[in-house]
Motif scaffolding. Structure first.
Motif, short mmCIF file in Angstrom:
data_model
loop_
_atom_site.label_atom_id
_atom_site.label_comp_id
_atom_site.label_asym_id
_atom_site.label_seq_id
_atom_site.Cartn_x
_atom_site.Cartn_y
_atom_site.Cartn_z
N LYS A 57 47.10 34.76 44.70
CA LYS A 57 46.11 35.72 44.23
C LYS A 57 46.83 36.97 43.77
CE LYS A 57 43.14 36.53 47.65
NZ LYS A 57 41.99 36.30 48.50
N LYS A 113 44.10 33.33 41.58
CA LYS A 113 42.87 34.10 41.66
C LYS A 113 43.15 35.57 41.36
CE LYS A 113 40.05 32.65 44.97
NZ LYS A 113 39.04 32.57 46.04
N SER A 115 41.68 39.32 42.07
CA SER A 115 40.68 40.03 42.86
C SER A 115 40.52 41.46 42.33
CB SER A 115 41.03 39.99 44.34
OG SER A 115 41.57 41.19 44.78
N GLU A 147 37.67 37.15 42.58
CA GLU A 147 37.26 37.65 43.89
C GLU A 147 36.84 39.11 43.75
OE1 GLU A 147 39.38 36.36 47.38
OE2 GLU A 147 39.89 38.45 47.84
N ARG A 170 28.52 34.81 45.40
CA ARG A 170 29.24 33.74 46.07
C ARG A 170 28.74 32.36 45.66
NH1 ARG A 170 29.41 32.95 51.56
NH2 ARG A 170 31.51 32.61 52.35
N LEU A 174 32.52 32.98 43.25
CA LEU A 174 33.52 33.98 43.61
C LEU A 174 33.65 34.09 45.13
CD1 LEU A 174 32.30 35.08 40.72
CD2 LEU A 174 33.58 37.13 41.33
N THR A 175 34.81 34.60 45.57
CA THR A 175 34.96 34.93 46.98
C THR A 175 34.84 36.44 47.18
OG1 THR A 175 37.35 34.78 46.60
CG2 THR A 175 36.30 32.93 47.73
N SER A 177 36.00 39.82 49.62
CA SER A 177 36.89 40.41 50.62
C SER A 177 36.33 41.73 51.11
CB SER A 177 38.25 40.75 50.01
OG SER A 177 39.07 39.63 49.93
#
Ligand code: C2E
Ligand code: MG
Ligand code: MG
Ligand code: MG
Length: 281
Positions: A57, A113, A115, A147, A170, A174-175, A177
């Protein structure tokens, strides 16, 4: 006399405040122009997965290439942008550019990825989800290669809408954090209610984790708690091998910090990805 002193102090203080707010207004106007002139750039910092020792990432971190002052860090201008609608415009640029880069990296066979940091007002912006989807479509990115990072404050305040939005984001792939974990709110109840994937342990806990028993205890406890909640942990600000060893021994999932690389321009980041892959082959 005391009264005179106080008067002088009040006068001084007011002048200082006036000067400070004047500088802020000036900066805000400069920011407005800078957005129109495209003076912003995303830098990238690798995040390394400890189980596989690979770059999984990259965090996108904004920089302002000021024509006279040189490179300005976000701590200087993001707080100013956040006081006005400028953060929405700037935030949209970040999302669009991050999607473009995700596409480009994937084309170069580095499908990692990306972010991106979201300011609270972006999360509360009703347009955000549609805008995000339009960028994903435009650049044909796999949403799973993206992300968002939000701070604890966002997750605690205006809880219902945040919940809906994060779930939508989500579900889209996507994730999510939680950035600067441990520095915000003391209530942990949002952790069991909100859709989250990663906790990013703030640098302030990592800094002395090799030497300070309290930091050791906190970091261990956060990792343990996160894993029991099925969340993964990223340690921010890893600068030494001693810190890294502690994090490895305590099953931290991934790390980010100057030990591996500072945030760098896209060109350098691609070089870094190429080197990292080559040395592993
Ligand atoms: P953050 O999201 O917590 O980002 C991590 C910050 O820690 C970055 O500072 C990074 O350069 C720095 N860092 C990483 N590893 C180390 C290390 O080993 N040692 C030290 N001393 N520092 C390290 P940066 O790039 O100056 O960004 C500061 C903050 O500005 C970010 O903190 C984030 O809150 C905000 N920010 C950056 N880009 C954006 C953006 O595109 N949008 C928004 N809304 N905020 C942003
Ligand atoms: Mg961040
Ligand atoms: Mg952070
Ligand atoms: Mg931070």
């Amino acid at each position: 006399t005391n009264k005179n002193k106080r008067q002088m102090w009040v006068q001084f203080y007011t002048d200082e405040m006036k000067a400070a707010s004047h500088r802020e207004i000036e900066l805000e106007n400069e920011l407005r122009l800078a957005i129109m002139n495209g003076e912003f750039e995303l830098y990238f910092q690798p995040i390394i997965d400890l189980a596989t020792d690979t770059i999984v990432k990259a965090e996108a971190l904004i920089r302002w290439n000021h024509p006279e002052k040189g490179v300005i860090n976000p701590d200087v201008f993001i707080p100013i942008a956040e006081k006005s609608e400028l953060i929405i415009t700037l935030g949209k640029w970040v999302i669009s550019r991050a999607c473009q880069v995700a596409r480009q990296l994937c084309d170069l066979k580095h499908c990692i990825k990306i972010s991106m940091n979201l300011s609270p007002s972006q999360v509360y912006d009703e347009d955000l989800y549609n805008y995000l989807c339009s960028c994903v479509t435009k650049y044909e990115v796999d949403p799973q290669k993206l992300e968002i990072e939000v701070t604890e404050g966002v997750l605690v305040e205006s809880y219902t809408n945040t919940d809906l939005l994060l779930n939508k984001i989500r579900d889209y792939g996507l994730t999510v954090s939680v950035d600067d974990f441990g520095t915000g709110y003391s209530s942990l109840s949002y952790l069991k209610k909100l859709p989250i994937d990663y906790l990013k342990i703030d640098r302030s806990f990592v800094q002395d984790v090799a030497t300070d028993d309290n930091d050791k205890a906190i970091v261990k406890a956060v990792i343990g708690m996160a894993h029991n909640l099925n969340l993964k942990v990223i340690a921010e600000g890893v600068e030494t091998n001693e810190q890294l060893n502690f994090l490895v021994d305590n099953h931290c999932n991934s790390v980010q910090g100057y030990l591996f690389s500072k945030p760098v321009k896209l060109e350098s980041f691609i070089d870094l990805l190429n080197d990292y892959t080559t040395t592993k082959e």
